[in-house]
Enzyme design. Structure first.
Site, PDB file in Angstrom:
ATOM      1  N   ASP A   1      58.293 -48.019   7.093  1.00 19.20           N
ATOM      2  CA  ASP A   1      59.636 -47.530   7.423  1.00 19.20           C
ATOM      3  C   ASP A   1      59.982 -48.026   8.819  1.00 19.20           C
ATOM      4  OD1 ASP A   1      62.038 -45.892   7.174  1.00 19.20           O
ATOM      5  OD2 ASP A   1      61.127 -44.582   8.662  1.00 19.20           O
ATOM      6  N   SER A   2      61.259 -47.958   9.142  1.00 21.66           N
ATOM      7  CA  SER A   2      61.700 -48.340  10.482  1.00 21.66           C
ATOM      8  C   SER A   2      61.123 -47.397  11.551  1.00 21.66           C
ATOM      9  CB  SER A   2      63.225 -48.299  10.544  1.00 21.66           C
ATOM     10  OG  SER A   2      63.683 -47.019  10.148  1.00 21.66           O
TER      11      SER A   2
ATOM     12  N   TYR B   1      66.809 -49.360  12.301  1.00 21.74           N
ATOM     13  CA  TYR B   1      67.173 -50.606  11.635  1.00 21.74           C
ATOM     14  C   TYR B   1      68.637 -50.541  11.162  1.00 21.74           C
ATOM     15  CZ  TYR B   1      62.232 -52.114  11.008  1.00 21.74           C
ATOM     16  OH  TYR B   1      60.930 -52.513  11.185  1.00 21.74           O
ATOM     17  N   GLY B   2      69.116 -49.313  10.950  1.00 20.36           N
ATOM     18  CA  GLY B   2      70.401 -49.108  10.278  1.00 20.36           C
ATOM     19  C   GLY B   2      71.622 -49.635  11.003  1.00 20.36           C
TER      20      GLY B   2
ATOM     21  N   CYS C   1      62.107 -47.096   3.742  1.00 19.66           N
ATOM     22  CA  CYS C   1      63.370 -47.143   4.472  1.00 19.66           C
ATOM     23  C   CYS C   1      64.508 -47.617   3.558  1.00 19.66           C
ATOM     24  CB  CYS C   1      63.196 -48.129   5.624  1.00 19.66           C
ATOM     25  SG  CYS C   1      64.634 -48.354   6.649  1.00 19.66           S
ATOM     26  N   ASN C   2      65.575 -46.840   3.489  1.00 18.81           N
ATOM     27  CA  ASN C   2      66.725 -47.232   2.657  1.00 18.81           C
ATOM     28  C   ASN C   2      67.381 -48.499   3.182  1.00 18.81           C
ATOM     29  OD1 ASN C   2      67.853 -44.878   0.583  1.00 18.81           O
ATOM     30  ND2 ASN C   2      66.445 -44.141   2.132  1.00 18.81           N
ATOM     31  N   THR C   3      67.442 -48.617   4.500  1.00 22.15           N
ATOM     32  CA  THR C   3      68.078 -49.788   5.100  1.00 22.15           C
ATOM     33  C   THR C   3      67.289 -51.046   4.748  1.00 22.15           C
ATOM     34  OG1 THR C   3      68.856 -48.414   6.925  1.00 22.15           O
ATOM     35  CG2 THR C   3      68.817 -50.785   7.299  1.00 22.15           C
TER      36      THR C   3
ATOM     37  N   GLU D   1      66.591 -36.796  14.420  1.00 21.46           N
ATOM     38  CA  GLU D   1      65.472 -37.226  15.280  1.00 21.46           C
ATOM     39  C   GLU D   1      65.307 -36.290  16.472  1.00 21.46           C
ATOM     40  OE1 GLU D   1      63.827 -40.711  15.767  1.00 21.46           O
ATOM     41  OE2 GLU D   1      63.980 -40.896  13.589  1.00 21.46           O
TER      42      GLU D   1
ATOM     43  N   CYS E   1      69.078 -42.182   2.871  1.00 17.91           N
ATOM     44  CA  CYS E   1      68.452 -42.422   4.175  1.00 17.91           C
ATOM     45  C   CYS E   1      67.239 -41.504   4.252  1.00 17.91           C
ATOM     46  CB  CYS E   1      69.448 -42.105   5.290  1.00 17.91           C
ATOM     47  SG  CYS E   1      68.738 -42.177   6.943  1.00 17.91           S
ATOM     48  N   THR E   2      66.144 -42.048   4.791  1.00 22.70           N
ATOM     49  CA  THR E   2      64.885 -41.280   4.882  1.00 22.70           C
ATOM     50  C   THR E   2      65.064 -39.908   5.525  1.00 22.70           C
ATOM     51  OG1 THR E   2      64.547 -42.542   6.915  1.00 22.70           O
ATOM     52  CG2 THR E   2      63.257 -43.205   4.971  1.00 22.70           C
ATOM     53  N   HIS E   3      66.040 -39.808   6.434  1.00 21.07           N
ATOM     54  CA  HIS E   3      66.167 -38.588   7.235  1.00 21.07           C
ATOM     55  C   HIS E   3      66.891 -37.437   6.515  1.00 21.07           C
ATOM     56  CE1 HIS E   3      64.973 -41.384  10.241  1.00 21.07           C
ATOM     57  NE2 HIS E   3      65.187 -40.577  11.259  1.00 21.07           N
TER      58      HIS E   3
HETATM   59  N1  DGL Z   1      64.852 -45.301   7.809  1.00 18.20           N
HETATM   60  C1  DGL Z   1      66.269 -45.582   7.905  1.00 18.20           C
HETATM   61  C2  DGL Z   1      66.901 -45.490   6.506  1.00 18.20           C
HETATM   62  O1  DGL Z   1      66.362 -44.873   5.600  1.00 18.20           O
HETATM   63  C3  DGL Z   1      66.972 -44.645   8.868  1.00 18.20           C
HETATM   64  C4  DGL Z   1      66.654 -44.929  10.312  1.00 18.20           C
HETATM   65  C5  DGL Z   1      67.074 -46.309  10.753  1.00 18.20           C
HETATM   66  O2  DGL Z   1      68.271 -46.583  10.888  1.00 18.20           O
HETATM   67  O3  DGL Z   1      66.183 -47.132  10.944  1.00 18.20           O
HETATM   68  O4  DGL Z   1      67.930 -46.064   6.301  1.00 18.20           O
END
Ligand code: DGL
Length: 258
Positions: free
Chosen positions: A11-12, A43-44, A74-76, A143, A175-177
């Site tokens: 993941d990012s 990363y987003g 990570c979704n991104t 975060e 998104c993971t969060h």
């Molecule tokens: N892990 C990223 C996602 O799921 C969220 C955090 C990021 O922007 O890196 O898109």
């Protein structure tokens, strides 16, 4: 037949620990190697080229740990880099998009589907045939542990207003969060709209693949968990625990990649 090599997950940052949490729940015997690119998160907000470059470096690091497959938590990274990684790497690569879309189609009864995610995820169009809204302020709120604040509620209300006239039947938490604030999102979106959690979808899809390909581990007892991060700050423990839902038990090491 069995495959006792670890499952790799990247993941990012630490948000991908929401996937680790699901994998631990449904595949407790598997060894896991997690890489969180905490030095370069988020990363987003980055360009496609940068996200692909970082994702490659993350995956290549995991391959040096002899993983049997890679889950892009990570979704991104899933949205932008999964197709390239799947083509280039010699191990099976799972991304969160396909499994989440399948689940969303099923639970919406092929009705309209909404999606929320980072700017890069929404811009990529990877969550095909969904109505996407970028919610860039949610990651920093979460975060910072600001998950019960009135300010966050206002921000969520403001973003989700965009779905008012869309008649969506399901909403993908892209998104993971976002699973961390699932209850708040459920309350705000209301209207019986079903939420889809890609962390759960990808974990179930991975398990199914490993069973079908006889790639599950046959080790007995709890799997070994190894966590790598590219930056280790004082807040690591509390943020990691928020995403994982319990304290980190396993080997933890800071590494340099890229
Ligand atoms: N892990 C990223 C996602 O799921 C969220 C955090 C990021 O922007 O890196 O898109």
């Amino acid at each position: 037949m069995a495959d006792n090599r670890p499952i790799g997950i990247f993941d990012s940052g630490l948000g991908g620990l929401t996937v680790v949490r699901e994998i631990i729940k449904i595949l407790p015997n598997e060894d896991l190697v997690y890489l969180g690119d905490t030095a370069r998160v988020p990363y987003g907000t980055r360009s496609k080229e940068t996200i692909i470059k970082f994702s490659f470096e993350d995956a290549e690091f995991l391959l040096t740990k002899n993983v049997k497959c890679i889950i892009i938590a990570c979704n991104t990274a899933s949205s932008v880099a999964a197709s390239v990684l799947k083509k280039e790497l010699d191990v099976p690569v799972f991304d969160v998009i396909g499994p989440a879309l399948r689940d969303a189609r099923m639970i919406s009864g092929n009705g309209k589907i909404g999606m929320i995610g980072t700017r890069a995820t929404v811009a990529s169009g990877a969550y095909k045939d969904t109505f996407g809204i970028a919610c860039p302020l949610l990651v920093p709120f979460i975060e910072e542990g600001e998950i019960n604040s009135g300010a966050l509620e206002l921000v969520v209300k403001n973003y989700l207003k965009g779905f008012e006239k869309t008649k969506i039947k399901a909403l993908i938490l892209g998104c993971t969060h976002y699973p961390i604030i699932e209850e708040l999102i459920r309350r705000v979106i209301g209207g019986g709209i079903k939420l889809v959690n890609p962390e759960k979808s990808v974990s179930i899809a991975t398990k199914k693949y490993l069973i079908e390909h006889k790639m599950l581990s046959d080790k007995q007892g709890q799997g070994r968990r190894t966590y790598f991060v590219t930056d280790l700050t004082d807040r690591f423990k509390s943020v990691a625990e928020m995403f994982l839902g319990h304290s980190i038990n396993g080997y933890l090491k800071k590494v340099i990649i890229g």
